[in-house]
Design a protein around this motif. Structure first.
Motif, PDB file in Angstrom:
ATOM      1  N   GLY A  77       0.821  -1.218   0.000  1.00 39.52           N
ATOM      2  CA  GLY A  77       0.000   0.000   0.000  1.00 39.52           C
ATOM      3  C   GLY A  77       0.848   1.258   0.000  1.00 39.52           C
ATOM      4  O   GLY A  77       2.082   1.206   0.057  1.00 39.52           O
ATOM      5  N   THR A  79       0.977   3.632   2.266  1.00 38.70           N
ATOM      6  CA  THR A  79       1.357   4.180   3.568  1.00 38.70           C
ATOM      7  C   THR A  79       2.756   3.736   3.965  1.00 38.70           C
ATOM      8  O   THR A  79       3.277   2.756   3.442  1.00 38.70           O
ATOM      9  CB  THR A  79       0.347   3.747   4.648  1.00 38.70           C
ATOM     10  N   ASP A  82       3.865   0.187   4.855  1.00 38.84           N
ATOM     11  CA  ASP A  82       3.948  -0.857   3.840  1.00 38.84           C
ATOM     12  C   ASP A  82       5.362  -0.892   3.278  1.00 38.84           C
ATOM     13  O   ASP A  82       5.768  -0.016   2.520  1.00 38.84           O
ATOM     14  CB  ASP A  82       2.911  -0.600   2.740  1.00 38.84           C
TER      15      ASP A  82
HETATM   16 MG    MG Z   1      -1.300  -1.729   3.451  1.00 43.38          MG
END
Ligand code: MG
Ligand code: ATP
Length: 428
Positions: A77, A79, A82
């Protein structure tokens, strides 16, 4: 043996803090394991690790040194938590760089969904140098494929829907091209009733021995799982393409059938209730149950089969002594003399249920599911059974392990269904 004959070996790594909390079960590893198996790739290891860059890089390095393929899920992801991309770059010893290809895929995804692209999505276009980007048709996070040493790492997003879609579109076809020798293995399954796991082990002998270097052997591989008294056995050819592997597999299947003939109830369906119900339906044999400690579980299991109404008209749940007498005609004296949990009462229940319902087959169960109610003579887990088929009575008493009320009831249910099969097929 040449290296090309060897089957490819893989590991699966599921990534995510949320998997550590014990709240979300890992759905991705079982999905990927089943798919790899179909492709003839041997899954040797499953791991679950938190979003921790250092731990991940270490695991990736280790698994890529040991296996041919590492499938990774999660942590892609936008963010900062991650970290899969960075960990893979560290494991491969390469820099992380902006991939124009991945960026295009992300931009396209936002365009299709008609939303502006937030800045944080830039981060998702960072890939280890040399990685091939894998487009995500269901979300923003691209996956990637990266060579680490002799192995390949394929990283896919964590959300199961995205992972499954990416695997089918991008990874599965690639595996087929990369290792065309990986063919679906020859597999046979047998479902058995009436043999305990230890008796099975005695009878199966060396067939279950694991060769030291099993992957290079032609010997078929055998696995067994036990479920409430029924056993499921799988036999897999280790070399499905080779003539020798195929021959050994076929011989083993024939030999297994001969050795366990009387215990095998199906070579397709593991669920005993479906097998029994369908046999009753096919043979137009009417059935009823008289249940005490299972409280209707056996009848309930039979009703899982579509069309069972043709053979099941009614069933009896007789929990109290009084109901056993009133509904099934079990003599009061029998209960006071032998106790409600006794072979004698089970036989009277089966005979009474058959008589009162007019069914050709009646299955009766009376037992002590616990946690209370056990005695020295009849401890928790004692269950008495009887079947009555065309007036012919059979009975049995089992002492199931005292592993909790639900376990005892599960075992009792399986056992009653198994007795039903034995009754109608004349099995011992
Ligand atoms: Mg994630
Ligand atoms: P995202 O862009 O959604 O953050 P991601 O690749 O970073 O994707 P994760 O952050 O690891 O994936 O997981 C996102 C969500 O997907 C998790 O909160 C969880 O609900 C689900 N998920 C992730 N991994 C698994 C798994 N192995 N099994 C089941 N669900 C999972």
């Amino acid at each position: 043996l040449s290296a090309t004959k060897r089957r490819q070996r893989a590991a699966i790594l599921s990534i995510g803090d949320e998997l550590m909390a014990g709240v979300h079960p890992d759905l991705n590893a079982p999905f990927l394991a089943a798919k790899l198996k179909q492709l003839g790739v041997v899954v040797c290891e499953l791991r679950v690790i938190a979003d921790d860059e250092k731990a991940l890089a270490e695991a990736m390095r280790e698994l890529c040194a040991r296996y041919d393929l590492l499938l990774v899920s999660g942590g892609l992801g936008p963010t900062l938590d991650d970290v899969t991309r960075h960990a893979a770059a560290a494991a491969a010893g390469v820099a992380i760089e902006h991939s124009p290809e991945a960026m295009d895929d992300i931009r396209e995804w936002f365009m299709r969904s008609g939303r502006p692209m937030p800045d944080s999505n830039d981060r998702q276009a960072l890939l280890p140098a040399g990685a091939e980007s894998l487009a995500n048709a269901c979300g923003t996070a691209p996956g990637f494929r990266l060579r680490i040493g002799e192995a390949y790492l394929c990283a896919m997003p964590g959300p199961p829907r995205e992972l499954q879609d990416m695997f089918q579109r991008k990874v599965r076809p690639w595996i087929g091209q990369q290792w065309p020798t990986a063919v679906a293995p020859l597999r046979a399954q047998f479902h058995l009733f009436g043999v305990s796991e230890s008796l099975f082990a005695d009878k199966v002998g060396s067939w279950m021995a694991r060769a030291k270097d099993e992957l290079l052997e032609h010997e078929p591989l055998m696995g067994v799982t036990a479920n409430s008294g029924a056993l499921s056995v799988h036999i897999t050819a280790m070399d499905s393409r080779g003539e020798r592997g195929q021959r050994l597999f076929e011989e083993r299947v024939v030999a297994f059938r001969a050795r366990f003939q009387e215990a095998i109830y199906s070579e397709q369906e593991a669920n005993l209730s479906l097998v029994l119900a369908n046999r009753l339906i096919d043979a137009s044999i009417t059935v009823t149950t008289a249940e005490s400690c299972t409280g209707g579980l056996v009848a309930g299991a039979l009703t899982r089969a579509a069309g069972v109404s043709a053979v099941l008209g009614q069933a009896f749940v007789t929990y109290s002594d009084e109901s056993k007498t009133r509904m099934l005609g079990v003599p009061e004296e029998l209960i006071s003399k032998y106790g409600a949990v006794s072979i004698e009462v089970a036989r009277a229940m089966a005979a009474g249920a058959a008589e009162r319902s007019g069914a050709r087959l009646a299955l009766a169960i009376t037992g002590i599911a616990g946690p209370g109610g056990g005695t020295e003579e009849k401890p928790v887990g004692t269950v008495c059974f009887a079947s009555c088929f065309d007036g012919h009575l059979r009975d049995g008493r089992r002492q199931f392990p005292n592993a909790g009320r639900e376990s005892v009831r599960g075992w009792a249910t399986t056992w009653a269904l198994g007795m039903g099969l034995q009754a109608i097929s004349g099995l011992s």
